[in-house]
Scaffold this motif. Sequence first.
Motif, short mmCIF file in Angstrom:
data_model
loop_
_atom_site.label_atom_id
_atom_site.label_comp_id
_atom_site.label_asym_id
_atom_site.label_seq_id
_atom_site.Cartn_x
_atom_site.Cartn_y
_atom_site.Cartn_z
N UNK A 34 9.82 13.96 -13.44
CA UNK A 34 10.11 12.75 -14.21
C UNK A 34 11.22 13.01 -15.25
N UNK A 35 12.06 12.02 -15.45
CA UNK A 35 13.19 12.15 -16.37
C UNK A 35 13.06 11.16 -17.52
N UNK A 36 13.68 11.51 -18.64
CA UNK A 36 13.78 10.57 -19.75
C UNK A 36 14.90 9.59 -19.42
N UNK A 37 14.60 8.30 -19.49
CA UNK A 37 15.57 7.29 -19.09
C UNK A 37 15.97 6.40 -20.27
N UNK A 38 17.14 5.79 -20.14
CA UNK A 38 17.58 4.83 -21.16
C UNK A 38 16.65 3.63 -21.19
N UNK A 39 16.28 3.14 -20.02
CA UNK A 39 15.43 1.97 -19.91
C UNK A 39 13.97 2.42 -19.80
N UNK A 40 13.17 2.22 -20.84
CA UNK A 40 11.78 2.69 -20.80
C UNK A 40 10.89 1.89 -19.87
N UNK A 41 11.38 0.73 -19.38
CA UNK A 41 10.57 -0.09 -18.49
C UNK A 41 10.75 0.30 -17.03
N UNK A 42 11.66 1.21 -16.73
CA UNK A 42 11.90 1.60 -15.34
C UNK A 42 12.14 3.11 -15.27
N UNK A 43 11.24 3.82 -14.64
CA UNK A 43 11.30 5.27 -14.64
C UNK A 43 12.13 5.82 -13.48
N UNK A 44 12.62 7.04 -13.68
CA UNK A 44 13.40 7.75 -12.67
C UNK A 44 12.91 9.19 -12.62
N UNK A 45 13.28 9.88 -11.54
CA UNK A 45 12.87 11.27 -11.38
C UNK A 45 13.89 12.03 -10.58
N UNK A 46 13.93 13.34 -10.82
CA UNK A 46 14.73 14.23 -9.97
C UNK A 46 13.82 14.70 -8.86
N UNK A 47 14.29 14.63 -7.61
CA UNK A 47 13.43 14.93 -6.47
C UNK A 47 14.11 15.86 -5.48
N UNK A 48 13.31 16.69 -4.83
CA UNK A 48 13.80 17.53 -3.73
C UNK A 48 13.88 16.64 -2.49
N UNK A 81 0.82 -1.21 0.00
CA UNK A 81 0.00 0.00 0.00
C UNK A 81 0.85 1.26 0.00
N UNK A 82 2.13 1.13 0.34
CA UNK A 82 3.07 2.25 0.31
C UNK A 82 4.18 1.95 -0.68
N UNK A 83 4.31 2.79 -1.69
CA UNK A 83 5.41 2.65 -2.64
C UNK A 83 6.59 3.45 -2.10
N UNK A 84 7.69 2.79 -1.88
CA UNK A 84 8.87 3.44 -1.32
C UNK A 84 10.07 3.20 -2.22
N UNK A 85 11.03 4.08 -2.14
CA UNK A 85 12.26 3.94 -2.91
C UNK A 85 13.41 4.51 -2.09
N UNK A 86 14.61 4.24 -2.54
CA UNK A 86 15.82 4.75 -1.88
C UNK A 86 16.53 5.68 -2.85
N UNK A 87 16.89 6.86 -2.38
CA UNK A 87 17.58 7.84 -3.23
C UNK A 87 19.05 7.46 -3.34
N UNK A 88 19.35 6.62 -4.31
CA UNK A 88 20.74 6.23 -4.57
C UNK A 88 21.51 7.39 -5.20
N UNK A 89 20.79 8.24 -5.93
CA UNK A 89 21.35 9.41 -6.61
C UNK A 89 20.28 10.50 -6.58
N UNK A 109 18.72 11.31 -9.91
CA UNK A 109 18.00 10.26 -10.64
C UNK A 109 17.50 9.23 -9.62
N UNK A 110 16.35 9.48 -9.05
CA UNK A 110 15.79 8.59 -8.03
C UNK A 110 14.94 7.53 -8.71
N UNK A 111 15.24 6.28 -8.44
CA UNK A 111 14.53 5.16 -9.02
C UNK A 111 13.05 5.24 -8.65
N UNK A 112 12.18 5.31 -9.67
CA UNK A 112 10.73 5.42 -9.46
C UNK A 112 10.37 6.55 -8.50
#
Length: 326
Positions: free
Chosen positions: A153-167, A114-122, A125-128
Amino acid sequence: MNLVLTAEQQELRAAVRSFLGTASPLAKVRRDMDSEQGYDPEVYRRLTGELGLAGLVVPEDRGGAGAGHAELAVVLEETGAALLPGPFLATTFAAILLTELGDKELLPGVTAGTTIATVALDADRVLNGAEADVILVIDGGEVRAVRGGDRTPLTTLDPTRRQARAALDGGEVVGASEAAVARARDLFAVALAAEQLGVLRATLDAIVAYSKIRVTFGRPIGSYQGVKHKLADMHCRLEQAESIVRFAAWAADESAGELPAAAALAQAYVGRACFETARDSLLLHGGIGFTWEHDAHLYYKRAKSDEVLLGPTRVHRTRLADLLEL
């Protein structure tokens, strides 16, 4: 040490493979990645809720299945082979980090799907990052949970996995432990290597099948010595990669002292092996492999984006050399 899948792990693999084959075949992957959300929320909900895969390594007292990283590796190998779009890997990273920190607040929602979470590795370019409800930000040994804020949202090399720039300013502290964060980073490497193993296996299977039916000069291309040698090299990469991933997953569960070197080796070898296999598979497909209609280039893009997700190969080789005092 047992690097062969148990009967239960084989059943888990069969169940996940069957589910993805029905719920997210490659034709549907293409439709989903071009949709507004970039994935099918219903498939994600069933994967995390109905099958309980988001909380596979989460302890039972925190709502998870209490399984090991060897089981998680089995699952991620299948999601990689299927090029599953969406935030499953990102949520897996988050679940790993929260579990290592001993969190009890965010984990139930992440585990339930119910909660979508991610880790800011960069930070750039934050994964999802666009679809995540919570972004976990690692600052030294401290981890903060950031909700809301600007997401681009960012344009990514891999169209099956999106990334975004985030504050990534502010947020609430969910835990602080340099040792837990360091172990979580190693576990990220093992998890990603398992996905890469799936991508590698799928690309090899595809080109082997194609080599049997593609005929040139009156013969299947698989009968030519040059193609045979290339396929043999790809198979050798697969065998080595599988051994490395199985060992790393075993170390994650059974030998904490061996985990850092095993994780570094997994990313130093498997990431590059996956990309080289995807590249060779695309080339052996010939001109058709470069077309938008063919899946070979999708595997190629996933392989390249995965290869650099946790840093370039040279970073992991350097770390492995330091750990081995070379």
